[in-house]
Motif scaffolding. Structure first.
Motif, mmCIF file in Angstrom:
data_model
loop_
_atom_site.group_PDB
_atom_site.id
_atom_site.type_symbol
_atom_site.label_atom_id
_atom_site.label_comp_id
_atom_site.label_asym_id
_atom_site.label_seq_id
_atom_site.Cartn_x
_atom_site.Cartn_y
_atom_site.Cartn_z
ATOM 1 N N GLY A 133 67.660 82.248 -5.006
ATOM 2 C CA GLY A 133 67.678 80.287 -5.782
ATOM 3 C C GLY A 133 68.480 80.667 -7.593
ATOM 4 N N LYS A 134 69.170 79.611 -7.878
ATOM 5 C CA LYS A 134 69.456 80.259 -9.591
ATOM 6 C C LYS A 134 68.924 79.578 -10.381
ATOM 7 C CE LYS A 134 74.542 79.074 -7.337
ATOM 8 N NZ LYS A 134 75.802 78.975 -7.679
ATOM 9 N N GLY A 135 67.748 79.152 -9.697
ATOM 10 C CA GLY A 135 66.550 79.390 -11.125
ATOM 11 C C GLY A 135 66.541 78.105 -11.679
ATOM 12 N N ILE A 136 67.162 76.778 -10.676
ATOM 13 C CA ILE A 136 67.210 75.295 -11.863
ATOM 14 C C ILE A 136 65.656 75.003 -11.961
ATOM 15 C CG2 ILE A 136 68.569 73.071 -11.469
ATOM 16 C CD1 ILE A 136 70.993 74.804 -9.479
ATOM 17 N N ASN A 137 65.264 74.841 -11.051
ATOM 18 C CA ASN A 137 63.482 74.378 -10.887
ATOM 19 C C ASN A 137 62.747 75.352 -12.030
ATOM 20 O OD1 ASN A 137 64.891 71.698 -9.687
ATOM 21 N ND2 ASN A 137 64.856 73.050 -7.596
#
Length: 182
Positions: A133-137
């Motif tokens: 994941g891109k780490g948005i959360n």
């Protein structure tokens, strides 16, 4: 007067008891048991700092572990030619298996990733994809799983190289990993 008779009976009983027992001598005083040794002083603050530093390292936080959301993951061992890393970055190696770490916490992701890499190597896979994941959360500004994946991959001897996947395969939210043969 009943009270006086009771006192008189008690005195007689005590005198009879002393006569039956005979002379008594006082027992010598027993020495007090030795005190338990006191615990050695500990540097609790230093221990706490050390534990926090270990946890930060394990989770990929702190100095040297500041991969941002859009950053590309890339690493190769010296024995791997630069051309191989370039081909990996272009997605020219087919991923033979995939692990999706979305919605995992850092500790669980670490366990899953280590197990996945071991099983992939045992199966003889040469290339796998790990979706972090891109780490948005992420709670803080740094993508936690991305940093954990980067740290683990850099320290594994069976990982020859890794690079963020091309946009069609997950972009900076996934990484392609080249594994050493068994």
């Amino acid at each position: 007067m009943a009270g006086r008779d009771d006192t008189h009976d008690d005195d007689e009983d005590a005198a009879l008891f002393r006569a039956a027992i005979g002379p008594v001598r006082e027992l010598p005083a027993t020495p007090a048991p030795p005190e338990r040794p006191r615990p050695r002083p500990r540097a609790r603050m230093a221990e706490r700092d050390e534990a926090q530093a270990r946890e930060d390292f394990r989770l990929g936080r702190g100095e040297g572990f500041s991969i941002e959301r859009g950053d590309v993951l890339s690493h190769r061992r010296e024995q791997v030619p630069p051309r191989t890393l370039k081909r990996l970055s272009q997605g020219l190696y087919a991923a033979q298996d995939e692990l999706d770490l979305h919605h995992s916490d850092a500790a669980t992701a670490e366990i899953l990733l280590r197990r996945f890499l071991g099983e992939a190597r045992d199966a003889g896979y040469g290339c796998v994809r790990v979706v972090h994941g891109k780490g948005i959360n992420s709670d803080d500004s740094l993508p936690v799983l991305k940093n954990v994946v980067d740290r683990i991959l850099r320290h594994r001897a069976d990982v020859l190289a890794f690079h963020s996947a091309p946009p069609a395969q997950g972009g900076t939210g996934a990484v392609l990993v080249l594994l050493a043969r068994r």
